[in-house]
Write an enzyme that holds these catalytic residues in place. Structure first.
Site, mmCIF file in Angstrom:
data_model
loop_
_atom_site.group_PDB
_atom_site.id
_atom_site.type_symbol
_atom_site.label_atom_id
_atom_site.label_comp_id
_atom_site.label_asym_id
_atom_site.label_seq_id
_atom_site.Cartn_x
_atom_site.Cartn_y
_atom_site.Cartn_z
ATOM 1 N N GLU A 78 0.831 -1.203 0.000
ATOM 2 C CA GLU A 78 0.000 0.000 0.000
ATOM 3 C C GLU A 78 0.863 1.250 0.000
ATOM 4 O OE1 GLU A 78 -2.918 -0.415 3.116
ATOM 5 O OE2 GLU A 78 -4.176 -1.612 1.782
ATOM 6 N N CYS A 103 3.314 8.689 0.659
ATOM 7 C CA CYS A 103 3.860 7.860 1.731
ATOM 8 C C CYS A 103 4.108 6.471 1.137
ATOM 9 C CB CYS A 103 2.848 7.811 2.874
ATOM 10 S SG CYS A 103 3.298 6.673 4.178
ATOM 11 N N CYS A 149 6.199 -6.231 7.799
ATOM 12 C CA CYS A 149 7.251 -5.622 8.619
ATOM 13 C C CYS A 149 7.571 -6.574 9.763
ATOM 14 C CB CYS A 149 6.785 -4.279 9.169
ATOM 15 S SG CYS A 149 8.061 -3.460 10.159
ATOM 16 N N CYS A 180 5.535 -3.741 16.032
ATOM 17 C CA CYS A 180 5.021 -2.708 16.941
ATOM 18 C C CYS A 180 3.565 -3.035 17.284
ATOM 19 C CB CYS A 180 5.140 -1.327 16.314
ATOM 20 S SG CYS A 180 6.843 -0.891 15.921
ATOM 21 N N CYS A 207 0.429 -1.370 15.569
ATOM 22 C CA CYS A 207 0.483 -1.202 14.116
ATOM 23 C C CYS A 207 -0.076 -2.416 13.393
ATOM 24 C CB CYS A 207 1.937 -0.970 13.713
ATOM 25 S SG CYS A 207 2.193 -0.929 11.934
ATOM 26 N N GLY A 250 6.606 -1.310 6.521
ATOM 27 C CA GLY A 250 7.994 -1.749 6.620
ATOM 28 C C GLY A 250 8.905 -0.818 7.377
ATOM 29 N N SER A 291 10.302 6.951 15.347
ATOM 30 C CA SER A 291 9.081 6.636 16.105
ATOM 31 C C SER A 291 9.476 6.474 17.563
ATOM 32 C CB SER A 291 8.480 5.315 15.628
ATOM 33 O OG SER A 291 7.881 5.488 14.396
ATOM 34 N N LEU A 292 9.015 7.369 18.385
ATOM 35 C CA LEU A 292 9.412 7.332 19.803
ATOM 36 C C LEU A 292 8.320 6.640 20.631
ATOM 37 C CD1 LEU A 292 11.664 8.233 21.694
ATOM 38 C CD2 LEU A 292 10.465 10.398 21.971
ATOM 39 N N CYS A 337 -1.580 6.408 9.571
ATOM 40 C CA CYS A 337 -0.424 5.810 10.231
ATOM 41 C C CYS A 337 -0.801 4.565 11.026
ATOM 42 C CB CYS A 337 0.154 6.858 11.170
ATOM 43 S SG CYS A 337 1.533 6.278 12.093
#
Ligand code: SF4
Length: 350
Positions: free
Chosen positions: A98, A111, A118, A122, A125, A167, A222-223, A341
């Site tokens: 995508e 994007c 991936c 996470c 996600c 990813g 990404s924190l 996101c």
């Protein structure tokens, strides 16, 4: 002879070196040919060597014998109420990825994905639930941009590219770097390095290496948590490279003048959205050149986390702004089409 190489996997330097070895004798001429080929591929966006009009028939024939030009098919596209378009693009081996187009007044953004699935896992996600299927080739990264661009009305230009799709880009380092070469090459797409952002979950050895590369794109990290407990719960990578190490590497990262690192921070109700967390962010990032993108969590069909209240998100932001931190709230585009996101998930062979 069968066509061996997809030409979009090659940087201009690689193409030039191949031509030196295989084609002509005068190196100046070869460089010129590689420049011209890039012009046709990425500025004119042609899909066949026959369309490369100012290249001699002899060279075109040679190119046709050794190379082929890939293209990507749109399997489906969905337009959001906010104008974003989510594309599902078909890969040669039947997998799909995508890619999301996000319109803005002066800086349309695409994007892009760097992998099918991936492996970072996470917890917030959807892509992470797929696991890693495979890395994308350089040409597959490039073709996403060409395909989306080709689908837009003529007057719509792309200004920004963000590697924030499916990813972990730094897991696919070599192909990412080659794609960045082609994107920023003045004979290729000629994108400004400042208009490209590579976002990582925090693969520290690769962040260090990226800092030493000639190409200087923007770096986003990404924190999503200000303590190791919370960040490890959300992002397993934190168990390998904890916050202290991550921030140390960020402090050492060579930044061009007037650049800063972007930290992405997902606001999750009762987990990352308290004023204590905002204070923690300021303490953690003290002394760095940075900005924070606050991203209210997007609910997904399987999510165990909750969307923050708009009031709490604003309070969180106000605390940061009051302390001099640049912290826009990014209302994710394309939420109604699951294009925001953390919501991208396809990949199964069709
Ligand atoms: S947030 Fe990014 S790194 Fe983490 S699982 Fe999703 S795609 Fe991978």
């Amino acid at each position: 002879m069968s066509k061996l190489y997809n030409i979009k996997n090659w940087t201009r330097q690689n193409l030039w070196a191949w031509m030196v070895e295989n084609a002509e004798t005068q190196s100046k001429m070869q460089a010129f040919r590689a420049d011209q080929i890039f012009y046709w591929l990425y500025q004119q966006k042609v899909e066949s060597f026959a369309e490369m009009l100012n290249i001699s028939q002899e060279i075109r024939k040679m190119l046709e014998e050794h190379f082929w030009i890939s293209s990507m098919k749109i399997a489906e596209s969905q337009k959001s109420q906010d104008g974003s378009i989510k594309y599902r693009l078909l890969l040669e081996d039947g997998y799909s990825i995508e890619c999301v187009f996000m319109p803005h007044t002066n800086h349309n953004t695409v994007c892009v994905s760097s992998q099918v699935g991936c492996g970072m896992g996470c917890d917030f996600c959807m892509t992470g639930t797929m696991g890693l299927v495979r890395n994308l080739k350089t040409a597959e990264i490039i073709d996403q941009i060409l395909t989306v661009w080709g689908d837009l009305p003529d007057e719509q230009n792309l200004r920004n590219i963000v590697f924030m799709g499916m990813g972990e880009p730094f897991h696919n380092y070599k192909n990412l770097l080659q794609a960045l070469e082609i994107l920023t090459d003045k004979h290729g797409f000629n994108f400004s390095q400042r208009r490209i952002t590579v976002s990582t979950s925090g693969l520290l050895p690769k962040i260090r290496r990226f800092g030493k590369e000639r190409i200087k794109t923007n770096l986003a990290i990404s924190l999503n948590g200000v303590t190791d407990d919370v960040r490890s719960k959300l992002m397993p990578i934190n168990k390998a490279y904890n916050l202290e190490e991550l921030i140390k590497v960020c402090r050492e990262f060579p930044l061009e003048s007037r650049r800063r690192i972007t930290f992405e921070y997902i606001l999750i109700r009762n987990l990352t959205d308290s004023i204590e967390d905002a204070k923690g962010l300021i303490r953690l990032l003290h002394g760095l050149k940075f900005k924070i993108n606050l991203i209210p969590f997007n609910s997904t069909p399987i999510s165990k986390y909750q969307v923050p209240s708009p009031e709490q998100a604003r309070k969180f932001q106000k605390y940061l702004l009051d302390h001099g931190v640049v912290a826009p709230i990014r209302i994710s585009k394309g939420q109604d089409i699951q294009g925001a996101c953390g919501q991208l998930v396809v990949g199964a062979k069709t």
